[in-house]
Design a protein around this motif. Structure first.
Motif, short mmCIF file in Angstrom:
data_model
loop_
_atom_site.label_atom_id
_atom_site.label_comp_id
_atom_site.label_asym_id
_atom_site.label_seq_id
_atom_site.Cartn_x
_atom_site.Cartn_y
_atom_site.Cartn_z
N GLN A 1 -4.45 -1.78 -1.80
CA GLN A 1 -4.56 -2.52 -0.54
C GLN A 1 -3.98 -3.91 -0.77
N ARG A 2 -3.50 -4.52 0.29
CA ARG A 2 -2.83 -5.82 0.20
C ARG A 2 -3.70 -6.86 -0.53
N HIS B 1 0.82 -1.23 0.00
CA HIS B 1 0.00 0.00 0.00
C HIS B 1 0.85 1.27 0.00
#
Ligand code: G1P
Length: 300
Positions: free
Chosen positions: A200-201, A172
């Motif tokens: 986002q992951r 991120h």
């Protein structure tokens, strides 16, 4: 003889808010990493890559960067009179055959907007972009950029983007690239199929993070002019690269070799890591620093 790239853009306009109060009145690019400010390492890497026209994108409170690369006749003649050759040689970085240009990004409109300010300077040539707060370590920090520029020319690429593997928890923080195939070999161009800024992951397409060095054809400026600002009002360079891919232009990722580690001074954690590793590797003071840290380790 194919045309050699001679121009580089160094974005150094970021506000450095994650490093306050250290950056209240001085640019983060001027924070010392061992014996030199961060931006000097970046400029020396560019000079060693044969780039001799360098545009630094600055901003308010960034004047110290200009002063750092400006010869200071008073200081030089004082050192000459004192016969202080050692200190004079410390200032030789100013004299290398390069010309510096400066322009300001007056409001925080993003990295893409900052790079776009270099369009007239680049003037339909290929160029390098090197972020002013990120360093490449290693014996020969310019080796990666030199190889990337050669590949850019051989492949007639629109963009070659340095990448490095990062832990999944860190995706991120970076631009994240998708490539053809699985793990790319280091030090070779691999076709890039997509790129996304700070995902986002759980939706990140990979753990290959954009590593602050880019080689571009002038197509990047057209892509930047067609890239809308994101939800924060910033034009992302990553989104312009994505547009190049969507336009069918040849865009490649370039995995840095393990010894070409990228460091940045974006926050205190990464700054301290950078400082410590560079001091430990310093040819003059590294030995003392290693002794000190070994002794200190017993106390921890
Ligand atoms: C910028 C770029 C990002 C890249 C990073 C590398 O982010 O937008 O794609 O991975 O530099 O240092 P920043 O660190 O300015 O937030």
């Amino acid at each position: 003889m194919p045309h050699q790239i001679s121009k580089a853009i160094v974005p150094a306009a970021g506000l450095g808010t994650r490093l306050l109060p250290a950056t209240k009145s001085q640019p983060k690019e001027m924070l010392p990493v061992g014996r030199k400010p961060v931006v000097q390492y970046v400029i020396e890497e560019l000079q060693a890559s044969g780039l001799n026209q360098i545009l630094i994108i600055t901003g308010r409170r960034k004047r110290a960067i200009e002063d750092h690369f400006d010869p200071d006749p008073v200081l030089i003649s004082a050192l000459e009179q004192a016969g202080n050759e050692a200190l004079l040689s410390e200032l030789s970085y100013i004299q290398r055959n390069s010309r510096f240009f400066y322009t300001r990004q007056s409001s925080p409109k993003g990295l893409g907007h900052a790079v776009a300010l270099g369009a007239d300077f680049v003037d339909s040539e290929d160029c390098v972009v090197a972020l002013g707060d990120s360093l490449i370590a290693g014996e020969e920090p310019a080796a990666a950029l030199r190889a990337m520029m050669k590949a850019h020319r051989d492949l007639k690429a629109a963009a070659i983007v340095a990448v490095e593997q990062v832990p999944p928890d860190d995706v991120h923080r970076y631009g994240i690239a998708s490539i053809q195939g699985a793990e790319p070999p280091p030090g070779e161009p691999v076709a890039m199929t997509d790129i996304v800024e700070k995902p986002q992951r759980d939706i990140a397409p990979s753990t290959l993070a954009v590593a602050a060095r880019y080689v571009f054809s002038p197509a990047i400026f057209e892509a930047l002019s067609r890239t809308p600002p994101d939800h924060r009002g910033e034009v992302q360079l990553t989104n312009a690269i994505k547009l190049l891919i969507q336009m069918g232009q040849p865009v490649y990722a370039w995995l840095l070799r393990p010894e070409q580690r990228r460091y940045d001074v974006g926050n205190f954690e990464s700054y301290f890591r950078t400082f410590i590793d560079f001091v430990l590797a310093d040819e003059r003071y590294g030995y003392l620093a290693r002794q000190y840290i070994k002794a200190k380790a017993y106390e921890l």
